[in-house]
Design an enzyme around this catalytic site. Structure first.
Site, PDB file in Angstrom:
ATOM      1  N   THR A   1      42.338  40.106  49.371  1.00 27.49           N
ATOM      2  CA  THR A   1      41.621  39.661  48.183  1.00 27.49           C
ATOM      3  C   THR A   1      40.147  39.905  48.409  1.00 27.49           C
ATOM      4  O   THR A   1      39.662  39.798  49.529  1.00 27.49           O
ATOM      5  CB  THR A   1      41.891  38.170  47.910  1.00 27.49           C
ATOM      6  OG1 THR A   1      41.188  37.784  46.745  1.00 27.49           O
ATOM      7  CG2 THR A   1      41.468  37.281  49.067  1.00 27.49           C
TER       8      THR A   1
ATOM      9  N   GLU B   1      45.785  34.121  47.089  1.00 29.17           N
ATOM     10  CA  GLU B   1      45.998  33.121  48.142  1.00 29.17           C
ATOM     11  C   GLU B   1      47.187  32.204  47.847  1.00 29.17           C
ATOM     12  O   GLU B   1      47.599  31.422  48.688  1.00 29.17           O
ATOM     13  CB  GLU B   1      44.737  32.248  48.302  1.00 29.17           C
ATOM     14  CG  GLU B   1      43.545  32.958  48.915  1.00 29.17           C
ATOM     15  CD  GLU B   1      42.651  33.647  47.885  1.00 29.17           C
ATOM     16  OE1 GLU B   1      43.152  33.965  46.781  1.00 29.17           O
ATOM     17  OE2 GLU B   1      41.463  33.870  48.179  1.00 29.17           O
TER      18      GLU B   1
ATOM     19  N   LYS C   1      35.587  40.148  37.135  1.00 28.66           N
ATOM     20  CA  LYS C   1      36.963  40.594  37.040  1.00 28.66           C
ATOM     21  C   LYS C   1      37.118  41.539  35.857  1.00 28.66           C
ATOM     22  O   LYS C   1      37.143  41.123  34.709  1.00 28.66           O
ATOM     23  CB  LYS C   1      37.900  39.408  36.923  1.00 28.66           C
ATOM     24  CG  LYS C   1      39.235  39.756  37.511  1.00 28.66           C
ATOM     25  CD  LYS C   1      40.010  38.572  37.948  1.00 28.66           C
ATOM     26  CE  LYS C   1      41.242  39.043  38.687  1.00 28.66           C
ATOM     27  NZ  LYS C   1      42.295  38.057  38.718  1.00 28.66           N
TER      28      LYS C   1
ATOM     29  N   TRP D   1      38.980  43.081  40.835  1.00 24.54           N
ATOM     30  CA  TRP D   1      37.713  42.495  41.265  1.00 24.54           C
ATOM     31  C   TRP D   1      36.618  43.551  41.413  1.00 24.54           C
ATOM     32  O   TRP D   1      36.854  44.632  41.926  1.00 24.54           O
ATOM     33  CB  TRP D   1      37.844  41.851  42.638  1.00 24.54           C
ATOM     34  CG  TRP D   1      38.629  40.596  42.678  1.00 24.54           C
ATOM     35  CD1 TRP D   1      39.754  40.369  43.411  1.00 24.54           C
ATOM     36  CD2 TRP D   1      38.360  39.372  42.001  1.00 24.54           C
ATOM     37  NE1 TRP D   1      40.189  39.089  43.226  1.00 24.54           N
ATOM     38  CE2 TRP D   1      39.364  38.456  42.359  1.00 24.54           C
ATOM     39  CE3 TRP D   1      37.357  38.968  41.107  1.00 24.54           C
ATOM     40  CZ2 TRP D   1      39.395  37.160  41.867  1.00 24.54           C
ATOM     41  CZ3 TRP D   1      37.401  37.673  40.620  1.00 24.54           C
ATOM     42  CH2 TRP D   1      38.408  36.784  40.993  1.00 24.54           C
TER      43      TRP D   1
HETATM   44  P1  AMP Z   1      43.361  37.205  42.247  1.00 24.69           P
HETATM   45  O1  AMP Z   1      43.314  36.644  43.610  1.00 24.69           O
HETATM   46  O2  AMP Z   1      42.869  38.595  42.133  1.00 24.69           O
HETATM   47  O3  AMP Z   1      44.724  37.019  41.664  1.00 24.69           O
HETATM   48  O4  AMP Z   1      42.351  36.359  41.339  1.00 24.69           O
HETATM   49  C1  AMP Z   1      42.476  34.978  41.186  1.00 24.69           C
HETATM   50  C2  AMP Z   1      41.463  34.476  40.181  1.00 24.69           C
HETATM   51  O5  AMP Z   1      41.638  35.129  38.921  1.00 24.69           O
HETATM   52  C3  AMP Z   1      41.579  33.015  39.866  1.00 24.69           C
HETATM   53  O6  AMP Z   1      40.975  32.195  40.849  1.00 24.69           O
HETATM   54  C4  AMP Z   1      40.877  32.934  38.519  1.00 24.69           C
HETATM   55  O7  AMP Z   1      39.466  32.903  38.670  1.00 24.69           O
HETATM   56  C5  AMP Z   1      41.277  34.247  37.866  1.00 24.69           C
HETATM   57  N1  AMP Z   1      42.449  34.051  36.982  1.00 24.69           N
HETATM   58  C6  AMP Z   1      43.742  34.326  37.243  1.00 24.69           C
HETATM   59  N2  AMP Z   1      44.520  34.025  36.181  1.00 24.69           N
HETATM   60  C7  AMP Z   1      43.716  33.521  35.226  1.00 24.69           C
HETATM   61  C8  AMP Z   1      43.920  33.004  33.902  1.00 24.69           C
HETATM   62  N3  AMP Z   1      45.116  32.971  33.327  1.00 24.69           N
HETATM   63  N4  AMP Z   1      42.835  32.541  33.236  1.00 24.69           N
HETATM   64  C9  AMP Z   1      41.592  32.594  33.790  1.00 24.69           C
HETATM   65  N5  AMP Z   1      41.342  33.063  35.018  1.00 24.69           N
HETATM   66  C10 AMP Z   1      42.381  33.526  35.734  1.00 24.69           C
END
Ligand code: AMP
Length: 542
Positions: A186, A331, A439, A444
């Site tokens: 990540t 995570e 994002k 990312w």
């Molecule tokens: P990742 O580790 O790339 O899956 O990113 C995780 C992060 O994406 C979370 O901590 C949120 O900040 C954002 N995220 C994931 N799903 C959502 C959602 N449905 N609504 C808003 N933010 C989200």
């Protein structure tokens, strides 16, 4: 007194054994990089996974060896999911959208031994092959006829040759269910990417919970098409869930545009899909422009970033496709919450139900969550109090791979970096993000990297990079720059400075020049203030 039950470790291979024995004739359909559609069954998947496992063992990929992939969603990638983890090695899914420098850094950090790749990524492999420190062989996931005639890559092997040279007389080994099964990096908020190392046990527990009716609701009556890539947190667990429930699997390969996806949905009778909001925009655009309907699609999971309410309504009202808004993190394996309704919502008006559906949802079993204030004090589930979201559970990391960044937990809870409120019924809603990463289309973009490059420009005094709203990509980088006194620098010169230093799509969409950037007590840039100031900023690309 101990219970008197059989001891069967929760291993990834058990999913495949189950699928082969009880759903052997169920189909797996893939759009291949070669361009055609490939079909086979769980029985074939199991036999070929055993062949590949045997090959890996013969090549000394023993317990804990990291086996990397750079691949689309397809049957060969699925075979590796089972062959690698099932034989005791660790599947490391690399993200091909990263800059080659980052891919090299991550592969070195993971100490990958062998790398399997789809032919689409041959140029990337050629760029990194001479630079990675631990990879001994590269395997092109194709047959002999599609191998490149010549290549700069030394130690280039052919996937189908390896399969042909092996046989399927292989017994999946039994070992401690706490052993590592897969690894996914990540982009943390600061510094280098960090690895989340999933165990067999955590993968199985996540699979059980994610398949439940109030989570992703998958069964043997479904045909599942994961649009979310298998290099994004194991496609949110769908390759494991499909084997557990015996669902038909449909893989889009590199065909992620609206037209290709729609064709797969219709021709294969897909009932459920999952992906980030950006891909659905492309699909909805195609369906709307061509006045099409979905004949089999019943549900779609939208997550990774917030699902725009208009998208949710379009899917449900115009096309009769139920949207499951979901939230999670790398995570967390990744599923944290899914927004499915409760019995009491049946009696509500459609409008009230929609308001609930816009939220990120309720926790799946195995995840607990709380919100805390700045002092760490727990706040009530009242739908009004907003605080940092903390989680814990058996499929959530206790530390990063190689303990990068030290102990991430606070009193046994993992701080998500998201700011949220939780209502009386347990529905969580993200209101903000305390972390600063951007994002874009579910991927990312590290704001720190972009700032560091900007600040390396001789005319820049200080620079901050924040997420600006973008109608297609959700967020895109906006660079806020303070020039050095007397220095001259234009927007175009600033953007040109990024060329060759990062993946092209990371380049900020716009630059604004200001006199000062707000700084906090510890001298840190107060990006939340900048985000507020540029909340309604219209990007030139929007
Ligand atoms: P990742 O580790 O790339 O899956 O990113 C995780 C992060 O994406 C979370 O901590 C949120 O900040 C954002 N995220 C994931 N799903 C959502 C959602 N449905 N609504 C808003 N933010 C989200």
């Amino acid at each position: 007194m101990l219970g008197q039950m059989m001891q069967q470790p929760l291993l990834v291979s058990s999913l495949l054994i189950h699928a082969e024995r009880h759903h052997g004739s169920q189909e797996i359909v893939s759009r291949r990089v070669e361009g055609d559609i490939h079909r086979y069954t769980y029985r074939d998947l199991a036999a070929r996974s055993r062949r590949m496992a045997k090959t890996l063992v013969a090549r000394n990929m023993g317990p804990s060896a990291r086996v990397a992939t750079l691949a689309w969603n397809g049957y060969r990638h699925l075979e590796l999911y089972y062959a690698v983890s099932g034989s005791g090695s660790v599947l490391h899914t690399l993200n091909p959208r990263l800059h080659p420098d980052q891919v090299v850094w991550i592969a070195d950090d993971a100490e990958d031994q062998i790398l399997f790749f789809d032919m689409t990524f041959l140029p990337l492999i050629e760029a990194i092959a001479g630079r990675v420190k631990t990879i001994k062989a590269f395997v092109a996931m194709t047959d002999r006829a599609h191998m490149p005639a010549t290549s700069k890559v030394a130690n280039l092997l052919c996937y189908e040759d390896l399969i042909d040279a092996s046989d399927d007389q292989y017994d999946w080994p039994s070992f401690d269910e706490n052993s590592a099964a897969s690894l996914c990096y990540t982009s943390g908020t600061t510094g280098n990417p960090k690895g989340a190392l999933y165990s067999h046990r955590s993968t199985l527990l996540h699979t059980y919970a994610a398949a439940l009716p109030d989570a992703l609701n998958c069964s043997a009556r479904d045909a599942i098409l994961p649009v979310v890539p298998m290099f994004h947190v194991n496609a949110w667990g769908l390759p494991y869930i499909a084997c557990m429930v015996g669902a038909k699997m449909v893989f889009p390969g590199p065909g992620l545009d609206g037209k290709s996806l729609y064709e797969m949905f219709e021709s294969e009778g897909v009932t459920i899909s999952a992906g980030v909001p950006t891909v659905w925009q492309g699909l909805l655009g195609h369906v709307e422009a061509n006045k099409l309907r979905f004949s089999s699609m019943r549900r779609t999971v939208i997550g990774g970033s917030a699902c725009p309410p208009a998208m949710l309504q379009t899917f449900q009202d115009r096309y009769g496709v139920q949207v499951l808004h979901a939230w999670g993190m790398t995570e967390m394996s990744p599923l944290g919450t899914v927004c499915s309704l409760k019995h009491k919502h049946e009696a509500m008006s459609a409008e009230e139900r929609l308001k609930v559906q816009f939220k990120q949802g309720r926790v799946v079993y195995g995840v607990d969550m709380k919100i805390v204030d700045a002092e760490g004090k727990e706040l009530p589930f009242d739908g009004k109090s907003s605080g940092e979201l903390m989680v814990r559970g058996s499929a959530i990391i206790s530390s990063y791979f190689k303990s990068a960044g030290g102990n991430p937990l606070v009193d046994g809870w993992f701080p998500t970096g998201d700011v949220a409120l939780i209502d009386e019924d347990g529905y969580m809603q993200i209101t903000d993000r305390s972390k600063d990463v951007i994002k874009s289309g579910g991927e990312w973009i590290g704001s720190i990297d972009l700032e560091n490059i900007a600040m390396a420009h001789p005319a820049v005094s200080i620079a901050a990079c924040i997420a600006a709203h973008h109608p297609k990509w959700d967020e895109r980088p906006l660079l806020v720059v303070v020039r050095k006194p007397g220095a001259e620098l234009t927007r175009e010169q600033m953007l040109a400075f990024y060329e060759g230093k990062i993946a092209k799509w990371w380049t900020p969409d716009d630059v604004v020049f200001v006199d000062a950037i707000p700084l906090g007590a510890t001298g840190k840039m107060q990006k939340n203030k900048l985000r507020d100031a540029y909340k309604d900023y219209k990007l030139p690309t929007a």
